[in-house]
Scaffold this active site. Sequence first.
Site, mmCIF file in Angstrom:
data_model
loop_
_atom_site.group_PDB
_atom_site.id
_atom_site.type_symbol
_atom_site.label_atom_id
_atom_site.label_comp_id
_atom_site.label_asym_id
_atom_site.label_seq_id
_atom_site.Cartn_x
_atom_site.Cartn_y
_atom_site.Cartn_z
ATOM 1 N N ASP A 8 0.858 -1.184 0.000
ATOM 2 C CA ASP A 8 0.000 0.000 0.000
ATOM 3 C C ASP A 8 0.892 1.231 0.000
ATOM 4 O OD1 ASP A 8 -2.100 -1.754 0.182
ATOM 5 O OD2 ASP A 8 -2.539 -1.334 2.294
ATOM 6 N N ASP A 126 -15.421 -3.140 -0.240
ATOM 7 C CA ASP A 126 -14.902 -2.883 1.101
ATOM 8 C C ASP A 126 -16.071 -2.665 2.049
ATOM 9 O OD1 ASP A 126 -12.355 -2.778 -0.154
ATOM 10 O OD2 ASP A 126 -12.694 -0.669 -0.641
#
EC number: 5.3.1.16
Length: 237
Positions: A8, A126
Site C-alpha cells: 500500500d 470494502d
Amino acid sequence: MRLLPAIDLIDGKIVRLTEGDFNTEEQYGDPYEKLKEWQGRVPMLHLIDLEGAKAGEPRHLDVVRFAKTCGFFVQTGGGIRSEEALDAVMATGADRVLLGTKAFTDSDFLNRALAKYGDRVAVALDAYDGIVAVNGWQEATDLKDIDAAKGLVDRGVKTILYTDIGSDGKLNGPNLERMKALREAVSVTLIASGGVTTEADVEALQAAGIDEAVVGKALLSGQVSLDDLIEWEARHA
C-alpha cells in the site's frame, strides 16, 4: 489458493493502516526496493494507491509500471474515478485493475469499463460490519455487502476483492463468517483481504472456497516471511 503479497502506498512509501484509518499509518520503506527483493520469488502482487484512493485520482502509476517491468502479475487500484484515470492505469500494463468507489456510485462507468477492458476489471468491495464503504473507506453507504456482490455479478463482474475493514491491519485473522456468506452468494473469483496472518487463516479461507487471499501487514511487519508465504501457497495449491 493463490496468495498476493500487498504493498500500500502513500507519498511514495510503503505503508499499512489499521481499519483504513489514515491516522494509524505505519511506514515500511521504499516500494522499489521491496519489489526488487520480491522479484522472481512470487508471481502475483497486490498494489494499492491509498493516497490516490483518498485524493480521488491515481498518484503512484510509476510504481505500477516498475512492478510490471519486474515481471509480476499486478493487481492494482486506488482513486480510479474517471475514464481517463482507468485508461492511465491500464496503460501501465496492470493485469487486474480494481474499481472501488466509482463502481458503486456510477453504474454507467462500470458498464463502460467492463465493455472496454473485460476481465481485467475487478471490483473492490470494502465493508465494515457488512456495510459497503467508499471514498477510501471514509464514507459508509446504505448497501449491504451480499446485495452489492450479487449486483456486481449481475452486471458482469468476474472478480471481487472483499476487504473486511474491521479486520484490516489487526493481525487477528480474516472475517470467515463474511467470506463464507459471500462465497455462498456468488460464484465468481473471490479474493479475501483483511487480517490474513497465519497458515491456519489460509487453510480456513481455502476450506471456505475462497480463490485468492491478500497478505499485507503480517508480511511487512515480519510476523510471516515471504518464504512462509511461498511455502503456504505451495501446500495449498
